[in-house]
Every structure is written in C-alpha cells, then in structure tokens.
Design a protein around this motif. Sequence first.
Motif, PDB file in Angstrom:
ATOM      1  N   THR A   9       0.815  -1.215   0.000  1.00 32.69           N
ATOM      2  CA  THR A   9       0.000   0.000   0.000  1.00 32.69           C
ATOM      3  C   THR A   9       0.846   1.261   0.000  1.00 32.69           C
ATOM      4  OG1 THR A   9      -0.135  -0.075   2.412  1.00 32.69           O
ATOM      5  CG2 THR A   9      -1.907  -1.142   1.179  1.00 32.69           C
ATOM      6  N   ALA A  10       2.167   1.125  -0.218  1.00 28.64           N
ATOM      7  CA  ALA A  10       3.076   2.275  -0.150  1.00 28.64           C
ATOM      8  C   ALA A  10       3.047   3.076  -1.435  1.00 28.64           C
ATOM      9  CB  ALA A  10       4.505   1.788   0.123  1.00 28.64           C
ATOM     10  N   CYS A  11       3.617   4.275  -1.338  1.00 31.35           N
ATOM     11  CA  CYS A  11       3.748   5.138  -2.507  1.00 31.35           C
ATOM     12  C   CYS A  11       4.791   4.567  -3.447  1.00 31.35           C
ATOM     13  CB  CYS A  11       4.152   6.540  -2.055  1.00 31.35           C
ATOM     14  SG  CYS A  11       4.576   7.656  -3.393  1.00 31.35           S
ATOM     15  N   THR A  12       4.516   4.610  -4.761  1.00 30.88           N
ATOM     16  CA  THR A  12       5.451   4.070  -5.734  1.00 30.88           C
ATOM     17  C   THR A  12       6.655   4.964  -5.935  1.00 30.88           C
ATOM     18  OG1 THR A  12       4.287   5.171  -7.537  1.00 30.88           O
ATOM     19  CG2 THR A  12       3.580   2.930  -6.981  1.00 30.88           C
ATOM     20  N   GLN A  62      12.221  -2.289  -6.877  1.00 30.22           N
ATOM     21  CA  GLN A  62      12.514  -1.634  -8.137  1.00 30.22           C
ATOM     22  C   GLN A  62      14.009  -1.351  -8.223  1.00 30.22           C
ATOM     23  OE1 GLN A  62      10.064   1.881  -8.519  1.00 30.22           O
ATOM     24  NE2 GLN A  62       8.261   0.697  -9.087  1.00 30.22           N
ATOM     25  N   ILE A  63      14.592  -1.741  -9.360  1.00 28.52           N
ATOM     26  CA  ILE A  63      16.006  -1.506  -9.619  1.00 28.52           C
ATOM     27  C   ILE A  63      16.088  -0.545 -10.797  1.00 28.52           C
ATOM     28  CG2 ILE A  63      18.229  -2.544 -10.200  1.00 28.52           C
ATOM     29  CD1 ILE A  63      17.083  -5.200  -9.073  1.00 28.52           C
ATOM     30  N   ILE A 114      28.954   2.820 -13.171  1.00 26.17           N
ATOM     31  CA  ILE A 114      27.558   2.442 -13.403  1.00 26.17           C
ATOM     32  C   ILE A 114      26.805   2.612 -12.090  1.00 26.17           C
ATOM     33  CG2 ILE A 114      25.990   0.561 -14.024  1.00 26.17           C
ATOM     34  CD1 ILE A 114      28.371  -0.615 -15.649  1.00 26.17           C
ATOM     35  N   ASN A 115      25.862   3.533 -12.064  1.00 30.91           N
ATOM     36  CA  ASN A 115      25.125   3.822 -10.842  1.00 30.91           C
ATOM     37  C   ASN A 115      23.737   3.204 -10.890  1.00 30.91           C
ATOM     38  OD1 ASN A 115      26.743   5.926  -9.083  1.00 30.91           O
ATOM     39  ND2 ASN A 115      27.103   6.436 -11.235  1.00 30.91           N
ATOM     40  N   LEU A 116      23.455   2.344  -9.930  1.00 32.68           N
ATOM     41  CA  LEU A 116      22.173   1.653  -9.836  1.00 32.68           C
ATOM     42  C   LEU A 116      21.474   2.072  -8.554  1.00 32.68           C
ATOM     43  CD1 LEU A 116      23.416  -1.923 -10.828  1.00 32.68           C
ATOM     44  CD2 LEU A 116      22.399  -0.200 -12.334  1.00 32.68           C
ATOM     45  N   GLN A 117      20.173   2.316  -8.653  1.00 27.71           N
ATOM     46  CA  GLN A 117      19.391   2.698  -7.481  1.00 27.71           C
ATOM     47  C   GLN A 117      18.445   1.559  -7.114  1.00 27.71           C
ATOM     48  OE1 GLN A 117      16.558   5.950  -7.863  1.00 27.71           O
ATOM     49  NE2 GLN A 117      16.970   6.618  -5.776  1.00 27.71           N
ATOM     50  N   PHE A 118      18.308   1.319  -5.806  1.00 26.31           N
ATOM     51  CA  PHE A 118      17.506   0.201  -5.309  1.00 26.31           C
ATOM     52  C   PHE A 118      16.398   0.737  -4.413  1.00 26.31           C
ATOM     53  CE2 PHE A 118      21.742  -1.125  -6.316  1.00 26.31           C
ATOM     54  CZ  PHE A 118      21.534  -2.250  -7.094  1.00 26.31           C
ATOM     55  N   CYS A 119      15.156   0.456  -4.803  1.00 23.73           N
ATOM     56  CA  CYS A 119      13.993   0.991  -4.101  1.00 23.73           C
ATOM     57  C   CYS A 119      13.170  -0.161  -3.517  1.00 23.73           C
ATOM     58  CB  CYS A 119      13.124   1.809  -5.055  1.00 23.73           C
ATOM     59  SG  CYS A 119      14.014   3.164  -5.863  1.00 23.73           S
ATOM     60  N   TYR A 120      13.109  -0.188  -2.207  1.00 17.54           N
ATOM     61  CA  TYR A 120      12.318  -1.196  -1.508  1.00 17.54           C
ATOM     62  C   TYR A 120      11.829  -0.570  -0.222  1.00 17.54           C
ATOM     63  CZ  TYR A 120      10.935  -5.609   0.612  1.00 17.54           C
ATOM     64  OH  TYR A 120      10.201  -6.613   1.208  1.00 17.54           O
ATOM     65  N   GLU A 121      10.638  -0.016  -0.258  1.00 16.15           N
ATOM     66  CA  GLU A 121      10.122   0.745   0.869  1.00 16.15           C
ATOM     67  C   GLU A 121       9.832  -0.162   2.057  1.00 16.15           C
ATOM     68  OE1 GLU A 121       6.981   4.398   1.541  1.00 16.15           O
ATOM     69  OE2 GLU A 121       7.425   3.626  -0.454  1.00 16.15           O
ATOM     70  N   SER A 175      29.920  -6.630  -1.761  1.00 12.57           N
ATOM     71  CA  SER A 175      28.516  -6.636  -1.357  1.00 12.57           C
ATOM     72  C   SER A 175      28.253  -5.479  -0.402  1.00 12.57           C
ATOM     73  CB  SER A 175      28.139  -7.965  -0.693  1.00 12.57           C
ATOM     74  OG  SER A 175      28.801  -8.125   0.537  1.00 12.57           O
ATOM     75  N   PHE A 176      27.058  -4.897  -0.549  1.00 17.93           N
ATOM     76  CA  PHE A 176      26.653  -3.794   0.308  1.00 17.93           C
ATOM     77  C   PHE A 176      25.159  -3.883   0.583  1.00 17.93           C
ATOM     78  CE2 PHE A 176      30.479  -1.915  -1.566  1.00 17.93           C
ATOM     79  CZ  PHE A 176      31.117  -1.457  -0.409  1.00 17.93           C
ATOM     80  N   THR A 177      24.757  -3.340   1.716  1.00 13.21           N
ATOM     81  CA  THR A 177      23.345  -3.223   2.044  1.00 13.21           C
ATOM     82  C   THR A 177      22.989  -1.747   2.096  1.00 13.21           C
ATOM     83  OG1 THR A 177      23.340  -5.283   3.311  1.00 13.21           O
ATOM     84  CG2 THR A 177      21.562  -3.729   3.755  1.00 13.21           C
ATOM     85  N   VAL A 178      21.946  -1.374   1.343  1.00 12.04           N
ATOM     86  CA  VAL A 178      21.539   0.030   1.266  1.00 12.04           C
ATOM     87  C   VAL A 178      20.057   0.152   1.603  1.00 12.04           C
ATOM     88  CG1 VAL A 178      23.290   0.663  -0.421  1.00 12.04           C
ATOM     89  CG2 VAL A 178      21.072  -0.152  -1.216  1.00 12.04           C
ATOM     90  N   GLY A 179      19.668   1.324   2.082  1.00 13.30           N
ATOM     91  CA  GLY A 179      18.285   1.585   2.410  1.00 13.30           C
ATOM     92  C   GLY A 179      17.468   1.938   1.181  1.00 13.30           C
ATOM     93  N   HIS A 180      16.204   2.236   1.399  1.00 10.73           N
ATOM     94  CA  HIS A 180      15.286   2.579   0.320  1.00 10.73           C
ATOM     95  C   HIS A 180      15.813   3.753  -0.503  1.00 10.73           C
ATOM     96  CE1 HIS A 180      11.641   3.202  -1.898  1.00 10.73           C
ATOM     97  NE2 HIS A 180      11.369   4.358  -1.310  1.00 10.73           N
ATOM     98  N   GLU A 181      15.872   3.565  -1.822  1.00  5.70           N
ATOM     99  CA  GLU A 181      16.337   4.547  -2.799  1.00  5.70           C
ATOM    100  C   GLU A 181      17.837   4.797  -2.725  1.00  5.70           C
ATOM    101  OE1 GLU A 181      13.879   8.040  -2.452  1.00  5.70           O
ATOM    102  OE2 GLU A 181      12.211   7.079  -3.500  1.00  5.70           O
ATOM    103  N   GLY A 182      18.585   3.884  -2.099  1.00  6.73           N
ATOM    104  CA  GLY A 182      20.034   4.015  -2.038  1.00  6.73           C
ATOM    105  C   GLY A 182      20.692   3.599  -3.342  1.00  6.73           C
TER     106      GLY A 182
END
Length: 220
Positions: free
Chosen positions: A16-19, A36-37, A72-79, A117-124
């Motif tokens: 139910t989160a914002c896209t 979303q990647i 190469i910059n990749l963004q990872f979105c997982y609310e 390997s790295f762990t990033v937060g939402h939109e990192g």
Amino acid sequence: MKRLLPCLLLICMILTACTGNKTGETGTISIRDALQIKAYEYDKETNTYTQVVLALNEPIVIRHGGSGMNNINLQFCYEGGVCEVISDDEDIQLSIGQNGSYWASGDLGDYRTYGFSFTVGHEGYVSAHPVSARGGWFSTGAQPELRAEYQETRNTRNVGREYYMTVKAKDYDTTLITASLKLVQLSDIHTKPEDHIGDFTIELISYEYSDMYAIMEGAQ
C-alpha cells in the motif's frame, strides 16, 4: 508465529506504499513491483540518459559513466526494508558513498567504501565497476585481490563478457525478494569508435519472492 506476524505486516505496508514515480502519483504497489532496480538508459541518437526501472527480461543499454556520474550507478527501491547487493563472482568492484547518492563526476572516491557486497536503504545507490570495463574509476588499493585481474584485462578483448549481480530485498533480517542482474560488455579498448553504442547492457533476468509473498499474490 511471532516472526510471521511482523513479516506479514511489512508486506501489507509495502503493498500500500507510494510508488515514488516521477509524476508524484501514489497507489498500491504490486508484489511484482515491490522491489525496483533503476539504471540510466543510454540513447545513442540523442546522447541522453534516462533513469528507468528495469523490467524482467528486457535488457537496456547503459554507459560506464556519463550524465555527470562515475561508473555504473544503480538505485535500489524497496520501501520498508533494505537491499543487499552482491557481485556474484566477485568480478565487479562495488562502492557506496557516505550520503547514499550516486557517484558524481568530480568526486575522486576518497571517502567511498569498496567491496563485493553492500546493504543500502530505500532509494540508495550502489556504483559498479566491472573489472574489465572500458574507462571509469577503479580503486586498485581498496581491493588488492581484484587488482591483478584489472591490470590483466586492460588491453584484452572483453566484448561479450558477462557479469552477474544478486539483489536481496529484506525486512532487515529476512529475505522477501531475490532478483538477479546480468551485465554484458559491449565495448573494450579494441572497440572501434564508430561501433561504440555503449559500455554494457543490463538485464533483470530473475525476480522471485518468498512463500509469504506468494500467499499474498494468490489472494489478489
């Protein structure tokens, strides 16, 4: 049961989160879109870069650098959770900055952290440098174990070489979604300028969610 309830609650929050799309619209996120990647697609005809969400089995062309960025910059979105990003074969130098943003050109990378390997937060963001990439910023001092291969591949033919990454979307300690990325090298030191269309293609080749997500999917 105690562990199951928080996970189910998190899933409901994500669905139910914002896209967070460009238009600012809000709505329910499908289970298939909860992770979303995003990558910067390169258009040779207009020499422009557009950030897009990777779709399953639909490769796009990306460049190693450009549009004011290094590598190469990749963004990872997982609310509601975090994303673990892994170089499967440890042949991609990954790095993250202190502010979680992309690696901007002009930044010499002195304060970046490097690894496989790295762990990033939402939109990192995570910046990637495949070991045989043409150009870019590679820290030979940060990962001595990768330095020899980097030096060996500088003048070799690498067009067609494949690289793989795994992305795990987690609720901090439980993996709910696992995705796989494939990069294919399009150019190297021997590539003719007139044939150069970009450095790589990137493709989302798998997207699998946990049994709990499968239960929610069946209920939709």
